[in-house]
Design a protein around this motif. Structure first.
Motif, PDB file in Angstrom:
ATOM      1  N   CYS A  41      -6.486  12.689 -11.087  1.00 42.21           N
ATOM      2  CA  CYS A  41      -7.048  11.368 -10.838  1.00 42.21           C
ATOM      3  C   CYS A  41      -6.832  11.039  -9.370  1.00 42.21           C
ATOM      4  O   CYS A  41      -5.930  11.573  -8.718  1.00 42.21           O
ATOM      5  N   LYS A  42      -7.650  10.125  -8.870  1.00 45.31           N
ATOM      6  CA  LYS A  42      -7.596   9.799  -7.447  1.00 45.31           C
ATOM      7  C   LYS A  42      -6.258   9.182  -7.060  1.00 45.31           C
ATOM      8  O   LYS A  42      -5.793   9.370  -5.940  1.00 45.31           O
ATOM      9  N   ILE A  43      -5.616   8.480  -7.967  1.00 42.50           N
ATOM     10  CA  ILE A  43      -4.334   7.859  -7.642  1.00 42.50           C
ATOM     11  C   ILE A  43      -3.225   8.909  -7.601  1.00 42.50           C
ATOM     12  O   ILE A  43      -2.348   8.862  -6.749  1.00 42.50           O
ATOM     13  N   ALA A  44      -3.275   9.886  -8.502  1.00 39.03           N
ATOM     14  CA  ALA A  44      -2.288  10.971  -8.466  1.00 39.03           C
ATOM     15  C   ALA A  44      -2.442  11.773  -7.173  1.00 39.03           C
ATOM     16  O   ALA A  44      -1.448  12.121  -6.522  1.00 39.03           O
ATOM     17  N   LYS A  45      -3.673  12.052  -6.783  1.00 42.08           N
ATOM     18  CA  LYS A  45      -3.916  12.771  -5.517  1.00 42.08           C
ATOM     19  C   LYS A  45      -3.384  11.963  -4.340  1.00 42.08           C
ATOM     20  O   LYS A  45      -2.732  12.496  -3.442  1.00 42.08           O
ATOM     21  N   CYS A  46      -3.641  10.683  -4.356  1.00 42.93           N
ATOM     22  CA  CYS A  46      -3.179   9.795  -3.293  1.00 42.93           C
ATOM     23  C   CYS A  46      -1.654   9.797  -3.228  1.00 42.93           C
ATOM     24  O   CYS A  46      -1.059   9.823  -2.152  1.00 42.93           O
ATOM     25  N   SER A  47      -1.014   9.779  -4.394  1.00 42.98           N
ATOM     26  CA  SER A  47       0.442   9.803  -4.464  1.00 42.98           C
ATOM     27  C   SER A  47       0.998  11.036  -3.757  1.00 42.98           C
ATOM     28  O   SER A  47       1.964  10.936  -2.989  1.00 42.98           O
ATOM     29  N   LEU A  48       0.407  12.174  -4.006  1.00 42.13           N
ATOM     30  CA  LEU A  48       0.857  13.408  -3.354  1.00 42.13           C
ATOM     31  C   LEU A  48       0.716  13.307  -1.840  1.00 42.13           C
ATOM     32  O   LEU A  48       1.572  13.781  -1.093  1.00 42.13           O
ATOM     33  N   GLU A  49      -0.364  12.681  -1.396  1.00 38.77           N
ATOM     34  CA  GLU A  49      -0.603  12.522   0.044  1.00 38.77           C
ATOM     35  C   GLU A  49       0.360  11.525   0.691  1.00 38.77           C
ATOM     36  O   GLU A  49       0.556  11.545   1.892  1.00 38.77           O
ATOM     37  N   HIS A  50       0.954  10.638  -0.122  1.00 40.52           N
ATOM     38  CA  HIS A  50       1.848   9.604   0.395  1.00 40.52           C
ATOM     39  C   HIS A  50       3.316   9.828   0.014  1.00 40.52           C
ATOM     40  O   HIS A  50       4.090   8.873  -0.090  1.00 40.52           O
ATOM     41  N   GLY A  51       3.697  11.069  -0.224  1.00 40.34           N
ATOM     42  CA  GLY A  51       5.102  11.386  -0.463  1.00 40.34           C
ATOM     43  C   GLY A  51       5.571  11.199  -1.891  1.00 40.34           C
ATOM     44  O   GLY A  51       6.770  11.117  -2.142  1.00 40.34           O
ATOM     45  N   SER A  52       4.659  11.109  -2.830  1.00 43.92           N
ATOM     46  CA  SER A  52       4.964  11.012  -4.259  1.00 43.92           C
ATOM     47  C   SER A  52       5.880   9.848  -4.640  1.00 43.92           C
ATOM     48  O   SER A  52       6.949  10.037  -5.237  1.00 43.92           O
ATOM     49  N   PRO A  53       5.468   8.613  -4.326  1.00 44.99           N
ATOM     50  CA  PRO A  53       6.278   7.468  -4.771  1.00 44.99           C
ATOM     51  C   PRO A  53       6.300   7.424  -6.301  1.00 44.99           C
ATOM     52  O   PRO A  53       5.387   7.910  -6.959  1.00 44.99           O
ATOM     53  N   ALA A  54       7.344   6.845  -6.865  1.00 49.31           N
ATOM     54  CA  ALA A  54       7.471   6.752  -8.320  1.00 49.31           C
ATOM     55  C   ALA A  54       6.359   5.885  -8.916  1.00 49.31           C
ATOM     56  O   ALA A  54       5.848   6.168  -9.989  1.00 49.31           O
ATOM     57  N   TYR A  55       5.996   4.820  -8.206  1.00 47.00           N
ATOM     58  CA  TYR A  55       4.947   3.899  -8.636  1.00 47.00           C
ATOM     59  C   TYR A  55       4.178   3.482  -7.394  1.00 47.00           C
ATOM     60  O   TYR A  55       4.725   3.459  -6.290  1.00 47.00           O
ATOM     61  N   CYS A  56       2.938   3.131  -7.566  1.00 42.57           N
ATOM     62  CA  CYS A  56       2.124   2.744  -6.408  1.00 42.57           C
ATOM     63  C   CYS A  56       2.744   1.584  -5.631  1.00 42.57           C
ATOM     64  O   CYS A  56       2.581   1.507  -4.417  1.00 42.57           O
ATOM     65  N   THR A  57       3.446   0.691  -6.304  1.00 44.02           N
ATOM     66  CA  THR A  57       4.072  -0.437  -5.607  1.00 44.02           C
ATOM     67  C   THR A  57       5.155   0.022  -4.635  1.00 44.02           C
ATOM     68  O   THR A  57       5.550  -0.741  -3.762  1.00 44.02           O
ATOM     69  N   ASP A  58       5.616   1.265  -4.760  1.00 42.73           N
ATOM     70  CA  ASP A  58       6.600   1.820  -3.832  1.00 42.73           C
ATOM     71  C   ASP A  58       5.954   2.379  -2.566  1.00 42.73           C
ATOM     72  O   ASP A  58       6.655   2.761  -1.632  1.00 42.73           O
ATOM     73  N   CYS A  59       4.649   2.437  -2.541  1.00 51.07           N
ATOM     74  CA  CYS A  59       3.904   2.994  -1.406  1.00 51.07           C
ATOM     75  C   CYS A  59       3.625   1.901  -0.371  1.00 51.07           C
ATOM     76  O   CYS A  59       3.264   0.779  -0.728  1.00 51.07           O
ATOM     77  N   THR A  60       3.774   2.232   0.887  1.00 49.32           N
ATOM     78  CA  THR A  60       3.525   1.261   1.959  1.00 49.32           C
ATOM     79  C   THR A  60       2.047   0.863   2.049  1.00 49.32           C
ATOM     80  O   THR A  60       1.735  -0.183   2.592  1.00 49.32           O
ATOM     81  N   ALA A  61       1.163   1.683   1.485  1.00 48.17           N
ATOM     82  CA  ALA A  61      -0.270   1.388   1.542  1.00 48.17           C
ATOM     83  C   ALA A  61      -0.745   0.544   0.351  1.00 48.17           C
ATOM     84  O   ALA A  61      -1.919   0.161   0.295  1.00 48.17           O
ATOM     85  N   TYR A  62       0.142   0.257  -0.594  1.00 49.72           N
ATOM     86  CA  TYR A  62      -0.251  -0.521  -1.777  1.00 49.72           C
ATOM     87  C   TYR A  62      -0.364  -2.002  -1.434  1.00 49.72           C
ATOM     88  O   TYR A  62       0.483  -2.519  -0.737  1.00 49.72           O
ATOM     89  N   PRO A  63      -1.349  -2.709  -1.940  1.00 51.58           N
ATOM     90  CA  PRO A  63      -2.481  -2.229  -2.725  1.00 51.58           C
ATOM     91  C   PRO A  63      -3.561  -1.672  -1.803  1.00 51.58           C
ATOM     92  O   PRO A  63      -3.843  -2.257  -0.762  1.00 51.58           O
ATOM     93  N   CYS A  64      -4.125  -0.572  -2.190  1.00 53.26           N
ATOM     94  CA  CYS A  64      -5.144   0.071  -1.366  1.00 53.26           C
ATOM     95  C   CYS A  64      -6.503  -0.040  -2.043  1.00 53.26           C
ATOM     96  O   CYS A  64      -6.638  -0.613  -3.117  1.00 53.26           O
ATOM     97  N   GLU A  65      -7.498   0.541  -1.435  1.00 54.02           N
ATOM     98  CA  GLU A  65      -8.867   0.462  -1.945  1.00 54.02           C
ATOM     99  C   GLU A  65      -9.019   1.089  -3.322  1.00 54.02           C
ATOM    100  O   GLU A  65      -9.945   0.777  -4.059  1.00 54.02           O
ATOM    101  N   LYS A  66      -8.110   1.961  -3.709  1.00 52.66           N
ATOM    102  CA  LYS A  66      -8.194   2.579  -5.029  1.00 52.66           C
ATOM    103  C   LYS A  66      -7.981   1.556  -6.150  1.00 52.66           C
ATOM    104  O   LYS A  66      -8.324   1.809  -7.294  1.00 52.66           O
ATOM    105  N   TYR A  67      -7.411   0.417  -5.807  1.00 51.15           N
ATOM    106  CA  TYR A  67      -7.166  -0.621  -6.805  1.00 51.15           C
ATOM    107  C   TYR A  67      -8.293  -1.643  -6.884  1.00 51.15           C
ATOM    108  O   TYR A  67      -8.260  -2.524  -7.745  1.00 51.15           O
TER     109      TYR A  67
END
Length: 184
Positions: A41-67
């Motif tokens: 899924c696009k969010i799983a791919k994105c997670s890999l590109e962003h260092g594999s955060p446990a949840y999207c809310t742990d990513c500095t780019a959240y919320p992103c266009e995928k949401y």
């Protein structure tokens, strides 16, 4: 998807409650990142590109266009609370969020085992995902506490429980029907 793995198989990276999903509970899905053969899924791919955060809310780019529009339609599980559930889990902490979801899973198992007359499965899954824990508990208590409940047929009990869930949803202005994307 190669390289994508999750420790939390009950709450997905994107905010779906895998522990309350019909596909997971019916053993058709191991959960997000829970085994070989999962669709990417696009969010799983994105997670890999962003260092594999446990949840999207742990990513500095959240919320992103995928949401954008992620909660507009449902699949076999409702997507309406993805962003809200991510935020709730972040606010209360994953252990407390899991405890609440485990309580909801107990209610779901009760509903499916005791009150599913073969026609309520989707309603029960959707209600457990969209209603708050107190609303669910109160709806089941009201139904089971109704006069003559013990003597009712399984079909009558099922109808009463379903009606109490619908009333709880109405009070919260929640639609318990899955919202499917129109084809064409």
């Amino acid at each position: 998807m190669k390289g994508f793995e999750r420790k939390d198989l009950l709450f997905s990276l994107c905010g779906l409650n895998c522990g309350l999903c019909p596909m997971k509970l019916d053993r058709h899905c191991p959960g997000c990142g829970g085994g070989a053969g999962n669709q990417s899924c696009k969010i799983a791919k994105c997670s890999l590109e962003h260092g594999s955060p446990a949840y999207c809310t742990d990513c500095t780019a959240y919320p992103c266009e995928k949401y954008e529009g992620i909660d507009a339609y449902d699949s076999f599980i409702t997507h309406r609370r993805q962003k809200a559930d991510l935020q709730k889990a972040a606010d209360m902490g994953i252990p407390a969020y899991h405890a609440e979801q485990e309580e909801k899973a107990l209610i779901l198992r009760l509903l499916l085992a005791q009150y599913n007359n073969g026609r309520r499965k989707s309603l029960f899954y959707t209600a457990v995902n969209l209603l708050g824990l107190p609303e669910l508990q109160n709806a089941v208590r009201r139904a089971e506490g109704a006069q003559g409940f013990a003597e009712m047929t399984q079909k009558e009990k099922s109808a009463l429980v379903a009606e109490e869930l619908r009333r709880a949803a109405e009070r919260g202005q929640i639609d318990l029907k899955l919202r499917r994307k129109k084809k064409g």
